[in-house]
Design an enzyme around this catalytic site. Structure first.
Site, PDB file in Angstrom:
ATOM      1  CG  LEU A 109      -2.143  -0.857   1.249  1.00 53.09           C
ATOM      2  CD1 LEU A 109      -2.811  -0.808   2.616  1.00 53.09           C
ATOM      3  CD2 LEU A 109      -3.127  -0.431   0.170  1.00 53.09           C
ATOM      4  CG  ASP A 110       0.003   4.756  -2.309  1.00 48.71           C
ATOM      5  OD1 ASP A 110      -0.389   5.445  -1.355  1.00 48.71           O
ATOM      6  OD2 ASP A 110      -0.691   4.545  -3.325  1.00 48.71           O
ATOM      7  NE  ARG A 111       5.445   9.383   3.757  1.00 49.27           N
ATOM      8  CZ  ARG A 111       6.282  10.410   3.786  1.00 49.27           C
ATOM      9  NH1 ARG A 111       6.855  10.809   2.665  1.00 49.27           N
ATOM     10  NH2 ARG A 111       6.535  11.023   4.924  1.00 49.27           N
TER      11      ARG A 111
END
Length: 318
Positions: A109-111
């Protein structure tokens, strides 16, 4: 102890619980992995019983972990999905320090995204869950700035072009329309890099919030942000069945205590994987009213047991 046959380096790093195969390939390509003191190459074979493998100068024991762990984390925004970050940003590893064993993320999951993130030390499970042929479903709650039009929704469902390839058909539904924002639920069965954000951008939508709410039928439920819990045996069996590691009837043993919430960034509390059971109340039942008796129980009903003649002992009634 049985001798372990030689295998590819990235597979050995995965099976020992150090990282996923995909991450191992990235580390090898970056020159951070050495075998017997020499720079490693992707695809090279190693003998776990004889060869010495190091990552960033630290030796990695190439034996499988004694206990396989399967965790669910509610990842908050602002954390990167990695164990270490060269830019010293906050990592999801910071939230699972009290697990007592090394685990790594299954996918990413991206930041700026949040929600359900699986972690494990089972390399075979991680590889199967992330493999394109598994088509494990992932559900996201997506907030965009624009008012979503019907043609944009149709494009998301039929597929959009990313990196010269069409995405697989998806499920998309508008949950809420308000001035200045729309809330969507999008379900995909593949895992391209930042896929949901790029799909929305391709049809003219700007994502302002992205949360993964379920994966492979496993729902995030009431798990607080920053907290983690072990998966139950039933949950692990369901995921392994979806990714092809188990048949529907094959059991998947899991350590006792699975399902218990452990606080990380948030404040966990011991609850069930979904919702806590409601307290049981033992209220006395009201007696049935004579007027509520059904017609078939009345004496004037020939089919009623109450109106049927009784049989004599020793034989049937004629």
């Amino acid at each position: 102890m049985a001798k372990i046959a030689p295998m590819r380096l990235q597979k050995a790093l995965s099976l020992c619980g150090f990282c996923s195969r995909r991450r191992a390939e990235e580390l090898i390509a970056a020159g951070k992995v050495k075998v017997n003191g020499h720079p490693a190459q992707t695809g090279m074979s190693v003998d776990p019983s004889r060869d010495t493998v190091t990552v960033d100068g630290q030796q990695v024991p190439l034996h499988a972990p004694q206990e396989k762990l399967y965790l669910m984390l509610n990842k908050p925004r602002g954390y990167v999905t990695t164990l270490q970050d060269e830019l010293e940003r906050r990592c999801v590893n910071d939230l699972v320090q009290d697990v007592g064993a090394r685990v790594y993320p299954v996918g990413r999951l991206d930041r700026n995204s949040e929600g359900l993130l699986l972690l494990t030390n089972d390399g075979e499970f991680a590889n199967a869950m992330m493999h394109p042929r598994s088509h494990v479903s992932k559900c996201y709650r997506v907030t965009v700035r624009e008012s979503v039009k019907d043609d944009q929704l149709s494009q998301l469902c039929s597929g959009v072009e990313l990196d010269g390839q069409m995405t697989l058909p998806a499920q998309a539904e508008v949950l809420l329309r308000e001035p200045g924002r729309s809330v969507l639920e999008i379900v995909i069965t593949e895992g391209k890099n930042r896929q949901i954000r790029r799909m929305c951008e391709a049809v003219g939508l700007t994502v302002v919030r992205l949360k993964r709410t379920s994966e492979g039928g496993l729902r995030l439920g009431v798990l607080p942000p920053g907290s983690w819990r072990r998966l139950t045996a039933e949950e692990v069996r369901g995921l392994k069945t979806q990714c092809g590691l188990l048949s529907p009837t094959e059991p998947a043993p899991v350590r006792e205590g699975a399902g218990r919430v452990r606080p990380g960034f948030g404040h966990g509390r011991p609850v069930s994987p979904e919702h806590p059971p409601r307290p049981r109340t033992d209220k006395p039942r009201r007696p049935a009213s004579p007027k509520s008796a059904s017609r078939r129980e009345r004496p004037d009903n020939p089919r009623s047991r109450a109106g049927a003649p009784r049989a004599k002992k020793g034989g049937s009634h004629r």
